[in-house]
Write an enzyme that holds these catalytic residues in place. Sequence first.
Site, PDB file in Angstrom:
ATOM      1  N   LYS A   1      -3.587 -11.927  14.725  1.00 24.28           N
ATOM      2  CA  LYS A   1      -3.944 -12.367  16.086  1.00 24.28           C
ATOM      3  C   LYS A   1      -2.883 -11.910  17.075  1.00 24.28           C
ATOM      4  CE  LYS A   1      -6.283 -16.698  15.061  1.00 24.28           C
ATOM      5  NZ  LYS A   1      -6.071 -18.113  14.796  1.00 24.28           N
TER       6      LYS A   1
ATOM      7  N   GLN B   1      -3.726 -23.331  14.503  1.00 24.61           N
ATOM      8  CA  GLN B   1      -4.181 -22.708  13.257  1.00 24.61           C
ATOM      9  C   GLN B   1      -4.468 -23.777  12.202  1.00 24.61           C
ATOM     10  OE1 GLN B   1      -4.825 -19.370  12.759  1.00 24.61           O
ATOM     11  NE2 GLN B   1      -5.642 -20.058  10.798  1.00 24.61           N
TER      12      GLN B   1
ATOM     13  N   ASP C   1     -11.273 -21.191  21.042  1.00 24.44           N
ATOM     14  CA  ASP C   1     -11.995 -21.179  19.767  1.00 24.44           C
ATOM     15  C   ASP C   1     -13.405 -21.747  19.934  1.00 24.44           C
ATOM     16  OD1 ASP C   1     -10.868 -20.036  17.544  1.00 24.44           O
ATOM     17  OD2 ASP C   1      -9.606 -21.759  17.049  1.00 24.44           O
TER      18      ASP C   1
END
Length: 302
Positions: A54, A98, A121
């Site tokens: 990422k 995460q 997200d």
Amino acid sequence: MAAKLIKGTEIREQILEEITAEVAEIKEKHGVVPGLVTILVGENPASISYVTLKIKTAHRVGFNEIQDSQSEDLSEEALLGLIDKYNNDDAINGILVQLPLPKHIDDKKVLNAIDPDKDVDGFHPVNVGRLMIGGDEVKFPPCTPAGIQEMIVRAGVETSGAEVVVVGRSNIVGKPIANMMLQKGPGANSTVTIVHTRTQDLAAHCKRADILIVAAGVPGLVKPEWIKPGSCVIDVGVNRVGEKISEKTGKKIAILSGDVDFDAAKEIAGYITPVPGGVGPMTITMLMKNTLKSLKFKLGIA
Ligand code: NAP
């Protein structure tokens, strides 16, 4: 081979180039770049490799990327405090926590603490609701489903009036992609069926799909005879089915397989995604797209 391959690796490159150009333009006109923070708690090796990718992608497209690594024993209260700090930081447009988190931390409480306008997200209940309403309400579609829709559209597959069958009803793939495909609008307008472990005749449903999206996590679940000739097959499944030695690095790596019998299915379908190299590369790509969108919403140019 009859089917056209829809390669996530190629579509990723196109989208990342588009994002890079847009970031440069915004920087020139408005003097800002998207800011993305990734909070990693502990040292789970899979999480570290995902976060590393990422960060690399965020740097490539010109984002300001912050990696906030915290020790395994970080308290829930301290993590909520960090989220509050980034919620109030004007330079941050996207906040990512995460998963998985250590057992002493309640995932739900943490994800729900993220400002919905920085939830790139797309898992916050507010964004799930926005997705359900559809149209202009949608801010951040969840990344894997958004990647799937983007692949279907960029491959030139007709979605309007198409029979879409989604295998799987998870909150991260099955339910959101089904919802996105039935919305009124471009890249959607489909007639959607969702099937799962309690569905009585899985084969019969799959056989009438013009677009078959499979996200079950069961290798070889979809048999070639279930595929409608000429249809579009999107295989989301990522299953470790063995190990091999990498020719590049000489290290042991996993052999991955999807949920569809690819070798046989590619002779019947009109379009098909491979595993690996299909849906997989799209998730981080769409995360970048959502983070850019977040800045554009803030600047009033979305
Ligand atoms: P999940 O939460 O385990 O959900 C799987 C779904 O498939 C469930 O709804 C389950 O039904 C259904 N299912 C399982 N076995 C089935 C069967 N034999 N017949 C019919 N339905 C069945 O999985 P997920 O998180 O959605 O992920 C699915 C797959 O996609 C996994 O392989 C995962 O690794 C992969 N994935 C890939 C990406 C990516 O490439 N970027 C991202 C996310 C996920 P029930 O609800 O009835 O149990």
